[in-house]
Design a protein around this motif. Structure first.
Motif, short mmCIF file in Angstrom:
data_model
loop_
_atom_site.label_atom_id
_atom_site.label_comp_id
_atom_site.label_asym_id
_atom_site.label_seq_id
_atom_site.Cartn_x
_atom_site.Cartn_y
_atom_site.Cartn_z
N LEU A 113 0.82 -1.20 0.00
CA LEU A 113 0.00 0.00 0.00
C LEU A 113 0.86 1.26 0.00
O LEU A 113 0.53 2.24 -0.65
CB LEU A 113 -0.92 0.00 1.21
CG LEU A 113 -2.07 -1.00 1.15
CD1 LEU A 113 -2.84 -0.98 2.46
CD2 LEU A 113 -2.99 -0.69 0.00
N GLY A 114 1.95 1.23 0.72
CA GLY A 114 2.83 2.38 0.72
C GLY A 114 3.44 2.62 -0.65
O GLY A 114 3.55 3.75 -1.11
N GLY A 115 3.81 1.54 -1.32
CA GLY A 115 4.38 1.67 -2.66
C GLY A 115 3.36 2.19 -3.65
O GLY A 115 3.66 3.05 -4.49
N SER A 116 2.12 1.71 -3.57
CA SER A 116 1.11 2.17 -4.51
C SER A 116 0.75 3.62 -4.23
O SER A 116 0.49 4.39 -5.17
CB SER A 116 -0.14 1.28 -4.43
OG SER A 116 -0.76 1.42 -3.17
N THR A 117 0.73 4.04 -2.97
CA THR A 117 0.44 5.42 -2.64
C THR A 117 1.54 6.33 -3.19
O THR A 117 1.26 7.39 -3.76
CB THR A 117 0.32 5.60 -1.12
OG1 THR A 117 -0.66 4.71 -0.63
CG2 THR A 117 -0.04 7.02 -0.74
N TYR A 122 3.42 10.16 -7.33
CA TYR A 122 4.39 10.48 -8.37
C TYR A 122 3.68 10.74 -9.69
O TYR A 122 4.02 11.68 -10.42
CB TYR A 122 5.40 9.33 -8.50
CG TYR A 122 6.43 9.56 -9.57
CD1 TYR A 122 7.44 10.49 -9.39
CD2 TYR A 122 6.40 8.84 -10.76
CE1 TYR A 122 8.38 10.71 -10.37
CE2 TYR A 122 7.34 9.04 -11.74
CZ TYR A 122 8.33 9.98 -11.55
OH TYR A 122 9.26 10.19 -12.52
N GLN A 123 2.68 9.92 -10.01
CA GLN A 123 1.93 10.11 -11.26
C GLN A 123 1.18 11.43 -11.25
O GLN A 123 1.15 12.14 -12.26
CB GLN A 123 0.96 8.94 -11.47
CG GLN A 123 1.62 7.63 -11.83
CD GLN A 123 2.41 7.72 -13.13
OE1 GLN A 123 2.06 8.44 -14.05
NE2 GLN A 123 3.52 6.98 -13.18
N ARG A 124 0.55 11.78 -10.11
CA ARG A 124 -0.17 13.06 -10.02
C ARG A 124 0.78 14.24 -10.20
O ARG A 124 0.45 15.22 -10.87
CB ARG A 124 -0.87 13.16 -8.66
CG ARG A 124 -2.24 12.55 -8.67
CD ARG A 124 -3.01 12.92 -7.40
NE ARG A 124 -3.32 11.65 -6.75
CZ ARG A 124 -3.03 11.33 -5.52
NH1 ARG A 124 -2.43 12.19 -4.74
NH2 ARG A 124 -3.33 10.15 -5.02
N HIS A 129 2.86 18.71 -13.45
CA HIS A 129 4.04 19.44 -13.91
C HIS A 129 4.81 18.58 -14.92
O HIS A 129 5.80 17.94 -14.56
CB HIS A 129 4.96 19.80 -12.73
CG HIS A 129 4.28 20.55 -11.65
ND1 HIS A 129 3.90 21.87 -11.79
CD2 HIS A 129 3.88 20.19 -10.41
CE1 HIS A 129 3.32 22.26 -10.68
NE2 HIS A 129 3.29 21.25 -9.83
N PRO A 130 4.36 18.56 -16.16
CA PRO A 130 5.05 17.71 -17.14
C PRO A 130 6.44 18.27 -17.47
O PRO A 130 6.66 19.47 -17.51
CB PRO A 130 4.14 17.75 -18.37
CG PRO A 130 3.30 18.98 -18.20
CD PRO A 130 3.22 19.25 -16.73
N CYS A 131 7.34 17.38 -17.67
CA CYS A 131 8.73 17.76 -17.98
C CYS A 131 9.08 17.10 -19.32
O CYS A 131 8.87 15.91 -19.51
CB CYS A 131 9.66 17.28 -16.90
SG CYS A 131 11.37 17.71 -17.20
N PHE A 132 9.61 17.88 -20.22
CA PHE A 132 9.93 17.35 -21.54
C PHE A 132 11.41 17.05 -21.68
O PHE A 132 11.89 16.88 -22.78
CB PHE A 132 9.46 18.33 -22.60
CG PHE A 132 7.98 18.58 -22.55
CD1 PHE A 132 7.11 17.59 -22.96
CD2 PHE A 132 7.47 19.75 -22.05
CE1 PHE A 132 5.74 17.81 -22.89
CE2 PHE A 132 6.12 19.97 -21.98
CZ PHE A 132 5.24 18.99 -22.41
N ASN A 133 12.13 17.02 -20.60
CA ASN A 133 13.55 16.70 -20.64
C ASN A 133 13.68 15.18 -20.79
O ASN A 133 13.21 14.43 -19.98
CB ASN A 133 14.22 17.16 -19.35
CG ASN A 133 15.72 17.04 -19.37
OD1 ASN A 133 16.27 16.30 -20.19
ND2 ASN A 133 16.39 17.77 -18.50
#
Length: 137
Positions: A113-117, A122-124, A129-133
């Motif tokens: 559960l900690g890993g999925s949270t 991270y996905q949110r 803030h998308p990064c194109f690098n």
């Protein structure tokens, strides 16, 4: 200081035989009333001497417990630790298990559960803030 004087200071009649708990509660009550920090600076010296007299009276009455009859104390409780297990092939007892199933389920569940949270967070952040690098994830 004598026992009678000490009893009078703590608020007991001179011919009484107070118990340890009565002495302790009377001392706490008197200390609360006569503590030097509760008085203005000009009266602190008198309050300090009264406080020291109370402390001396409590020590005297507390140490003279041999003259009073005390309640019998309970005997200490001792327990014996016994290791149980199924005998192994060598005739001795079996080894202790490392961990039981419910304990392992709790540990692995918390990790999952900690890993999925963390993954969802991270996905949110990545969506906000998308990064194109190309060198950054």
């Amino acid at each position: 200081m004598q026992n009678d004087e000490a009893k009078i200071l703590l608020g007991f009649p001179p011919n009484s035989a107070p118990s340890q708990s009565q002495i302790k509660s009377a001392y706490r009550r008197k200390v609360w009333e006569t503590h030097p920090d509760r008085f203005p600076p000009q009266l602190k010296a008198q309050a300090d001497s009264n406080f020291k007299l109370l402390s001396e009276a409590y020590t005297l009455l507390n140490s003279s417990g041999g003259s009073r009859r005390r309640a019998p104390t309970a005997a200490p409780y001792y327990s014996k630790v016994v290791r149980t297990g199924v005998p192994n092939s060598k005739g001795g007892r079996g080894s202790m298990r490392v961990a039981s199933a419910p304990f392992l389920l709790i540990i692995f569940g918390a990790l999952a559960l900690g890993g999925s949270t963390a993954s969802r967070a991270y996905q949110r952040q990545k969506e906000a803030h998308p990064c194109f690098n190309p060198f950054l994830p």
